[in-house]
Design a protein around this motif. Sequence first.
Motif, PDB file in Angstrom:
ATOM      1  N   LEU A   1       4.573   3.686 -12.303  1.00 27.56           N
ATOM      2  CA  LEU A   1       3.365   2.810 -12.308  1.00 27.56           C
ATOM      3  C   LEU A   1       2.305   3.395 -13.019  1.00 27.56           C
ATOM      4  O   LEU A   1       1.946   4.806 -12.898  1.00 27.56           O
ATOM      5  CB  LEU A   1       3.058   2.586 -10.830  1.00 27.56           C
ATOM      6  CG  LEU A   1       1.845   1.580 -10.685  1.00 27.56           C
ATOM      7  CD1 LEU A   1       1.866   0.797  -9.273  1.00 27.56           C
ATOM      8  CD2 LEU A   1       0.514   2.451 -10.435  1.00 27.56           C
ATOM      9  N   ILE A   2       1.562   2.869 -13.882  1.00 32.43           N
ATOM     10  CA  ILE A   2       0.206   3.396 -14.455  1.00 32.43           C
ATOM     11  C   ILE A   2      -0.746   2.347 -13.998  1.00 32.43           C
ATOM     12  O   ILE A   2      -0.649   1.115 -14.287  1.00 32.43           O
ATOM     13  CB  ILE A   2       0.480   3.336 -16.068  1.00 32.43           C
ATOM     14  CG1 ILE A   2       1.801   4.085 -16.569  1.00 32.43           C
ATOM     15  CG2 ILE A   2      -0.983   3.719 -16.867  1.00 32.43           C
ATOM     16  CD1 ILE A   2       1.785   5.320 -16.335  1.00 32.43           C
ATOM     17  N   PRO A   3      -1.796   3.116 -13.377  1.00 36.42           N
ATOM     18  CA  PRO A   3      -2.805   2.243 -12.937  1.00 36.42           C
ATOM     19  C   PRO A   3      -3.605   1.332 -13.843  1.00 36.42           C
ATOM     20  O   PRO A   3      -3.667   2.016 -14.986  1.00 36.42           O
ATOM     21  CB  PRO A   3      -3.583   3.300 -12.194  1.00 36.42           C
ATOM     22  CG  PRO A   3      -2.860   4.229 -11.632  1.00 36.42           C
ATOM     23  CD  PRO A   3      -1.810   4.515 -12.771  1.00 36.42           C
ATOM     24  N   ALA A   4      -4.105   0.389 -13.602  1.00 37.82           N
ATOM     25  CA  ALA A   4      -5.035  -0.712 -14.528  1.00 37.82           C
ATOM     26  C   ALA A   4      -5.779   0.201 -15.196  1.00 37.82           C
ATOM     27  O   ALA A   4      -6.360   0.008 -16.556  1.00 37.82           O
ATOM     28  CB  ALA A   4      -5.084  -1.960 -14.099  1.00 37.82           C
ATOM     29  N   ASN A   5      -6.540   1.183 -14.621  1.00 42.51           N
ATOM     30  CA  ASN A   5      -7.825   1.602 -15.094  1.00 42.51           C
ATOM     31  C   ASN A   5      -7.389   2.803 -15.898  1.00 42.51           C
ATOM     32  O   ASN A   5      -8.428   3.467 -16.611  1.00 42.51           O
ATOM     33  CB  ASN A   5      -8.928   2.102 -13.986  1.00 42.51           C
ATOM     34  CG  ASN A   5      -8.034   3.398 -12.792  1.00 42.51           C
ATOM     35  OD1 ASN A   5      -6.824   3.312 -13.087  1.00 42.51           O
ATOM     36  ND2 ASN A   5      -8.817   3.699 -12.405  1.00 42.51           N
ATOM     37  N   GLU A   6      -6.099   3.019 -16.251  1.00 42.80           N
ATOM     38  CA  GLU A   6      -5.658   4.056 -17.171  1.00 42.80           C
ATOM     39  C   GLU A   6      -4.759   3.362 -18.204  1.00 42.80           C
ATOM     40  O   GLU A   6      -4.300   4.209 -19.294  1.00 42.80           O
ATOM     41  CB  GLU A   6      -4.659   4.980 -16.330  1.00 42.80           C
ATOM     42  CG  GLU A   6      -5.766   5.867 -15.262  1.00 42.80           C
ATOM     43  CD  GLU A   6      -4.907   6.774 -14.601  1.00 42.80           C
ATOM     44  OE1 GLU A   6      -3.875   7.388 -15.033  1.00 42.80           O
ATOM     45  OE2 GLU A   6      -5.009   7.183 -13.637  1.00 42.80           O
ATOM     46  N   ILE A   7      -4.862   2.173 -18.409  1.00 42.78           N
ATOM     47  CA  ILE A   7      -3.996   1.485 -19.315  1.00 42.78           C
ATOM     48  C   ILE A   7      -4.950   1.485 -20.844  1.00 42.78           C
ATOM     49  O   ILE A   7      -6.094   0.984 -20.532  1.00 42.78           O
ATOM     50  CB  ILE A   7      -3.739   0.205 -18.885  1.00 42.78           C
ATOM     51  CG1 ILE A   7      -2.672   0.068 -17.488  1.00 42.78           C
ATOM     52  CG2 ILE A   7      -2.872  -0.872 -20.273  1.00 42.78           C
ATOM     53  CD1 ILE A   7      -2.020  -1.151 -17.301  1.00 42.78           C
TER      54      ILE A   7
ATOM     55  N   ASP B   1       1.018   8.317  -8.587  1.00 38.01           N
ATOM     56  CA  ASP B   1       1.198   9.799  -9.377  1.00 38.01           C
ATOM     57  C   ASP B   1       1.660   9.713 -10.675  1.00 38.01           C
ATOM     58  O   ASP B   1       1.770  10.672 -11.374  1.00 38.01           O
ATOM     59  CB  ASP B   1       1.574  10.881  -8.369  1.00 38.01           C
ATOM     60  CG  ASP B   1       3.333  10.125  -8.202  1.00 38.01           C
ATOM     61  OD1 ASP B   1       3.670   9.541  -8.800  1.00 38.01           O
ATOM     62  OD2 ASP B   1       3.624  11.223  -7.438  1.00 38.01           O
ATOM     63  N   LYS B   2       2.200   8.486 -11.000  1.00 37.16           N
ATOM     64  CA  LYS B   2       2.479   8.315 -12.311  1.00 37.16           C
ATOM     65  C   LYS B   2       4.076   8.634 -12.744  1.00 37.16           C
ATOM     66  O   LYS B   2       4.593   9.026 -13.825  1.00 37.16           O
ATOM     67  CB  LYS B   2       1.842   8.548 -13.581  1.00 37.16           C
ATOM     68  CG  LYS B   2       0.520   7.612 -13.273  1.00 37.16           C
ATOM     69  CD  LYS B   2      -0.744   7.976 -14.545  1.00 37.16           C
ATOM     70  CE  LYS B   2      -1.347   9.065 -14.036  1.00 37.16           C
ATOM     71  NZ  LYS B   2      -2.568   9.547 -14.956  1.00 37.16           N
ATOM     72  N   LYS B   3       4.858   9.276 -11.577  1.00 35.44           N
ATOM     73  CA  LYS B   3       6.057   9.881 -11.821  1.00 35.44           C
ATOM     74  C   LYS B   3       7.214   8.971 -11.618  1.00 35.44           C
ATOM     75  O   LYS B   3       6.906   7.879 -11.037  1.00 35.44           O
ATOM     76  CB  LYS B   3       6.465  10.813 -10.669  1.00 35.44           C
ATOM     77  CG  LYS B   3       5.402  12.089 -10.455  1.00 35.44           C
ATOM     78  CD  LYS B   3       5.785  13.228  -9.465  1.00 35.44           C
ATOM     79  CE  LYS B   3       4.980  14.239  -9.508  1.00 35.44           C
ATOM     80  NZ  LYS B   3       5.207  15.186  -8.555  1.00 35.44           N
TER      81      LYS B   3
ATOM     82  N   HIS C   1       0.866  -1.253   0.066  1.00 32.93           N
ATOM     83  CA  HIS C   1       0.072   0.011   0.145  1.00 32.93           C
ATOM     84  C   HIS C   1       0.783   1.175   0.015  1.00 32.93           C
ATOM     85  O   HIS C   1       0.810   2.389  -0.581  1.00 32.93           O
ATOM     86  CB  HIS C   1      -1.126   0.143   1.302  1.00 32.93           C
ATOM     87  CG  HIS C   1      -2.252  -0.806   1.046  1.00 32.93           C
ATOM     88  ND1 HIS C   1      -2.320  -1.792   1.952  1.00 32.93           N
ATOM     89  CD2 HIS C   1      -3.002  -1.199  -0.030  1.00 32.93           C
ATOM     90  CE1 HIS C   1      -3.668  -2.419   1.573  1.00 32.93           C
ATOM     91  NE2 HIS C   1      -3.766  -2.036   0.318  1.00 32.93           N
ATOM     92  N   ARG C   2       1.815   1.070   0.729  1.00 32.73           N
ATOM     93  CA  ARG C   2       2.866   2.549   0.919  1.00 32.73           C
ATOM     94  C   ARG C   2       3.387   2.847  -0.651  1.00 32.73           C
ATOM     95  O   ARG C   2       3.518   3.681  -1.221  1.00 32.73           O
ATOM     96  CB  ARG C   2       3.948   2.172   1.718  1.00 32.73           C
ATOM     97  CG  ARG C   2       3.426   2.381   3.163  1.00 32.73           C
ATOM     98  CD  ARG C   2       4.655   2.752   4.256  1.00 32.73           C
ATOM     99  NE  ARG C   2       5.549   1.497   4.388  1.00 32.73           N
ATOM    100  CZ  ARG C   2       5.149   0.358   5.049  1.00 32.73           C
ATOM    101  NH1 ARG C   2       3.916   0.487   5.822  1.00 32.73           N
ATOM    102  NH2 ARG C   2       5.921  -0.717   5.071  1.00 32.73           N
ATOM    103  N   VAL C   3       3.882   1.590  -1.217  1.00 32.53           N
ATOM    104  CA  VAL C   3       4.524   1.709  -2.420  1.00 32.53           C
ATOM    105  C   VAL C   3       3.361   2.087  -3.775  1.00 32.53           C
ATOM    106  O   VAL C   3       3.665   3.159  -4.276  1.00 32.53           O
ATOM    107  CB  VAL C   3       5.100   0.314  -2.931  1.00 32.53           C
ATOM    108  CG1 VAL C   3       5.500   0.359  -4.364  1.00 32.53           C
ATOM    109  CG2 VAL C   3       6.451   0.073  -1.924  1.00 32.53           C
TER     110      VAL C   3
END
Length: 87
Positions: free
Chosen positions: A81-87, A30-32, A22-24
């Motif tokens: 990291l690109i969240p799955a709902n934004e792929i 934020d996709k940085k 969860h921390r990671v």
Amino acid sequence: MRFNGSDYVAERDNKRLTSQIHRVWFVMCDKKWRTLGEISRITGDPEASISAQLRHLRKERFGGHCVEKEYVDNGLFKYRLIPANEI
């Protein structure tokens, strides 16, 4: 969460690993672009653990997110990291 592995003991490890992933996630969503060292300084978690959690976040059971990796220099990589709902 469903962690596993030959050394994994749910009673001992589940709470720690769940908090860690969860921390990671909260740092990286934020996709940085960040190195493992940068993530470690923010979360307080060891770089090896962060690397493992980034691998977990790619798995379907942990969301199936896209974790991009880019070479920086001299064996150093950065991750995004690109969240799955934004792929």
